[in-house]
Motif scaffolding. Sequence first.
Motif, PDB file in Angstrom:
ATOM      1  N   LEU A 112      66.786  80.881   1.925  1.00 18.74           N
ATOM      2  CA  LEU A 112      68.158  81.020   1.457  1.00 18.74           C
ATOM      3  C   LEU A 112      69.093  81.205   2.635  1.00 18.74           C
ATOM      4  CD1 LEU A 112      67.639  83.602  -1.459  1.00 18.74           C
ATOM      5  CD2 LEU A 112      67.589  81.099  -1.590  1.00 18.74           C
ATOM      6  N   SER A 113      70.319  80.727   2.476  1.00 16.17           N
ATOM      7  CA  SER A 113      71.389  81.066   3.415  1.00 16.17           C
ATOM      8  C   SER A 113      72.508  81.674   2.568  1.00 16.17           C
ATOM      9  CB  SER A 113      71.876  79.849   4.203  1.00 16.17           C
ATOM     10  OG  SER A 113      72.594  78.955   3.378  1.00 16.17           O
ATOM     11  N   THR A 114      73.222  82.628   3.142  1.00 12.05           N
ATOM     12  CA  THR A 114      74.281  83.309   2.403  1.00 12.05           C
ATOM     13  C   THR A 114      75.337  83.845   3.343  1.00 12.05           C
ATOM     14  OG1 THR A 114      74.773  85.051   0.794  1.00 12.05           O
ATOM     15  CG2 THR A 114      73.049  85.531   2.410  1.00 12.05           C
ATOM     16  N   ASN A 115      76.520  84.066   2.812  1.00 10.81           N
ATOM     17  CA  ASN A 115      77.572  84.736   3.576  1.00 10.81           C
ATOM     18  C   ASN A 115      77.923  86.081   2.944  1.00 10.81           C
ATOM     19  OD1 ASN A 115      78.973  83.901   1.291  1.00 10.81           O
ATOM     20  ND2 ASN A 115      80.781  83.249   2.423  1.00 10.81           N
ATOM     21  N   LEU A 116      77.029  86.630   2.142  1.00  9.05           N
ATOM     22  CA  LEU A 116      77.271  87.909   1.475  1.00  9.05           C
ATOM     23  C   LEU A 116      77.232  89.100   2.430  1.00  9.05           C
ATOM     24  CD1 LEU A 116      75.217  87.455  -1.802  1.00  9.05           C
ATOM     25  CD2 LEU A 116      77.691  87.738  -1.608  1.00  9.05           C
ATOM     26  N   ILE A 117      76.606  88.934   3.567  1.00  6.38           N
ATOM     27  CA  ILE A 117      76.440  90.040   4.514  1.00  6.38           C
ATOM     28  C   ILE A 117      77.502  89.901   5.599  1.00  6.38           C
ATOM     29  CG2 ILE A 117      74.827  91.218   6.048  1.00  6.38           C
ATOM     30  CD1 ILE A 117      72.611  89.628   4.389  1.00  6.38           C
ATOM     31  N   ARG A 118      78.517  90.721   5.495  1.00  5.87           N
ATOM     32  CA  ARG A 118      79.621  90.740   6.471  1.00  5.87           C
ATOM     33  C   ARG A 118      80.282  89.372   6.653  1.00  5.87           C
ATOM     34  NH1 ARG A 118      75.559  93.607   8.485  1.00  5.87           N
ATOM     35  NH2 ARG A 118      74.965  92.043  10.006  1.00  5.87           N
ATOM     36  N   ASP A 119      80.240  88.535   5.606  1.00  4.95           N
ATOM     37  CA  ASP A 119      80.872  87.225   5.607  1.00  4.95           C
ATOM     38  C   ASP A 119      80.431  86.337   6.781  1.00  4.95           C
ATOM     39  OD1 ASP A 119      82.418  85.572   4.021  1.00  4.95           O
ATOM     40  OD2 ASP A 119      84.198  85.853   5.262  1.00  4.95           O
ATOM     41  N   VAL A 120      79.211  86.587   7.275  1.00  6.66           N
ATOM     42  CA  VAL A 120      78.610  85.781   8.340  1.00  6.66           C
ATOM     43  C   VAL A 120      77.399  85.083   7.726  1.00  6.66           C
ATOM     44  CG1 VAL A 120      77.385  85.918  10.550  1.00  6.66           C
ATOM     45  CG2 VAL A 120      79.348  87.398  10.122  1.00  6.66           C
ATOM     46  N   VAL A 121      77.149  83.849   8.112  1.00  3.26           N
ATOM     47  CA  VAL A 121      76.011  83.118   7.562  1.00  3.26           C
ATOM     48  C   VAL A 121      74.713  83.772   8.021  1.00  3.26           C
ATOM     49  CG1 VAL A 121      74.799  80.909   7.461  1.00  3.26           C
ATOM     50  CG2 VAL A 121      77.302  80.967   7.444  1.00  3.26           C
ATOM     51  N   GLN A 122      73.900  84.146   7.058  1.00 10.44           N
ATOM     52  CA  GLN A 122      72.580  84.726   7.304  1.00 10.44           C
ATOM     53  C   GLN A 122      71.533  83.817   6.682  1.00 10.44           C
ATOM     54  OE1 GLN A 122      71.999  87.801   8.907  1.00 10.44           O
ATOM     55  NE2 GLN A 122      74.173  87.778   9.381  1.00 10.44           N
ATOM     56  N   VAL A 123      70.366  83.751   7.289  1.00 11.81           N
ATOM     57  CA  VAL A 123      69.264  82.931   6.785  1.00 11.81           C
ATOM     58  C   VAL A 123      68.081  83.848   6.531  1.00 11.81           C
ATOM     59  CG1 VAL A 123      67.712  81.015   7.321  1.00 11.81           C
ATOM     60  CG2 VAL A 123      70.085  80.932   8.086  1.00 11.81           C
ATOM     61  N   THR A 124      67.482  83.732   5.344  1.00  9.88           N
ATOM     62  CA  THR A 124      66.321  84.551   4.999  1.00  9.88           C
ATOM     63  C   THR A 124      65.048  83.899   5.539  1.00  9.88           C
ATOM     64  OG1 THR A 124      65.825  83.410   2.931  1.00  9.88           O
ATOM     65  CG2 THR A 124      67.406  85.256   2.820  1.00  9.88           C
ATOM     66  N   PRO A 125      63.963  84.663   5.577  1.00  6.64           N
ATOM     67  CA  PRO A 125      62.668  84.050   5.916  1.00  6.64           C
ATOM     68  C   PRO A 125      62.233  83.067   4.823  1.00  6.64           C
ATOM     69  CG  PRO A 125      62.576  86.430   6.176  1.00  6.64           C
ATOM     70  CD  PRO A 125      63.867  86.112   5.485  1.00  6.64           C
ATOM     71  N   ILE A 126      61.334  82.177   5.171  1.00  3.69           N
ATOM     72  CA  ILE A 126      60.736  81.263   4.202  1.00  3.69           C
ATOM     73  C   ILE A 126      59.904  82.101   3.242  1.00  3.69           C
ATOM     74  CG2 ILE A 126      59.084  79.371   3.914  1.00  3.69           C
ATOM     75  CD1 ILE A 126      59.873  78.537   6.810  1.00  3.69           C
ATOM     76  N   ALA A 127      60.073  81.866   1.936  1.00  5.62           N
ATOM     77  CA  ALA A 127      59.334  82.639   0.932  1.00  5.62           C
ATOM     78  C   ALA A 127      59.377  81.897  -0.400  1.00  5.62           C
ATOM     79  CB  ALA A 127      59.943  84.029   0.789  1.00  5.62           C
ATOM     80  N   LEU A 128      58.736  82.489  -1.411  1.00  5.65           N
ATOM     81  CA  LEU A 128      58.819  81.969  -2.774  1.00  5.65           C
ATOM     82  C   LEU A 128      59.787  82.782  -3.618  1.00  5.65           C
ATOM     83  CD1 LEU A 128      55.072  81.164  -3.511  1.00  5.65           C
ATOM     84  CD2 LEU A 128      56.931  79.551  -3.055  1.00  5.65           C
ATOM     85  N   ALA A 129      60.124  84.004  -3.160  1.00  9.85           N
ATOM     86  CA  ALA A 129      61.059  84.859  -3.891  1.00  9.85           C
ATOM     87  C   ALA A 129      61.783  85.766  -2.900  1.00  9.85           C
ATOM     88  CB  ALA A 129      60.325  85.690  -4.931  1.00  9.85           C
ATOM     89  N   TRP A 130      63.052  86.073  -3.220  1.00  7.45           N
ATOM     90  CA  TRP A 130      63.893  86.884  -2.343  1.00  7.45           C
ATOM     91  C   TRP A 130      64.601  87.938  -3.178  1.00  7.45           C
ATOM     92  CZ3 TRP A 130      63.668  81.654  -2.787  1.00  7.45           C
ATOM     93  CH2 TRP A 130      63.134  80.954  -1.698  1.00  7.45           C
ATOM     94  N   SER A 131      64.450  89.197  -2.783  1.00  8.39           N
ATOM     95  CA  SER A 131      65.128  90.278  -3.497  1.00  8.39           C
ATOM     96  C   SER A 131      66.544  90.446  -2.950  1.00  8.39           C
ATOM     97  CB  SER A 131      64.340  91.582  -3.356  1.00  8.39           C
ATOM     98  OG  SER A 131      64.163  91.893  -1.983  1.00  8.39           O
ATOM     99  N   ILE A 132      67.433  90.886  -3.838  1.00  7.21           N
ATOM    100  CA  ILE A 132      68.829  91.124  -3.489  1.00  7.21           C
ATOM    101  C   ILE A 132      69.170  92.535  -3.928  1.00  7.21           C
ATOM    102  CG2 ILE A 132      71.217  90.391  -3.851  1.00  7.21           C
ATOM    103  CD1 ILE A 132      70.020  87.667  -4.842  1.00  7.21           C
TER     104      ILE A 132
END
Length: 177
Positions: free
Chosen positions: A68-88
């Motif tokens: 996943l990539s997101t801008n939810l964290i301090r409005d900066v693009v973050q990339v998660t590790p490769i996985a099958l599920a991601w907790s929020i």
Amino acid sequence: MSKLKHQTTPSQRSLAQHELLEKVMLADDISSLDQAKMIGHPILDVRKRCQLSSHYIQAIASGQQAFLSTNLIRDVVQVTPIALAWSIGRNSNCAIAIRHRSISRCHAMIGQYGENSFYIADLGSSNGTWLNRRRLASMERRSLRDGDMIQLGSLDLEFFIAARNLTTRLQRHFSQS
């Protein structure tokens, strides 16, 4: 992959700086710059797709691998590790840790099933998880589609999917912008 480290445009340099993206591309046998751009372009330009919210989560699927990539964290693009599920949630152990007053410690989960299919589930949050204005029951899974609207507590965001079979459609969208 050394070709990626000698690129000249800002987008290409940003792509090359993400080691995780390089690993995904290598694992999926993406060896040409054109193939790398097909994966990287939607990641770097996803904000152009946002129409209802300034925040997003984007699932990037390449073959059997996803992140996943997101801008939810301090409005900066973050990339998660490769996985099958991601907790929020607010907990720092979550794949996407968000410090927001309406987000529970372990609020929701996004998971992958199949090659390019994703779901969202509420993990018993206090303030709820909504998908396209419909509240999810605790532990209920609902399929996600490209362009879906998600609400976590009082935080609105859009969900996008970037996958090889969506690349042509995404490229058409970006060229129209």
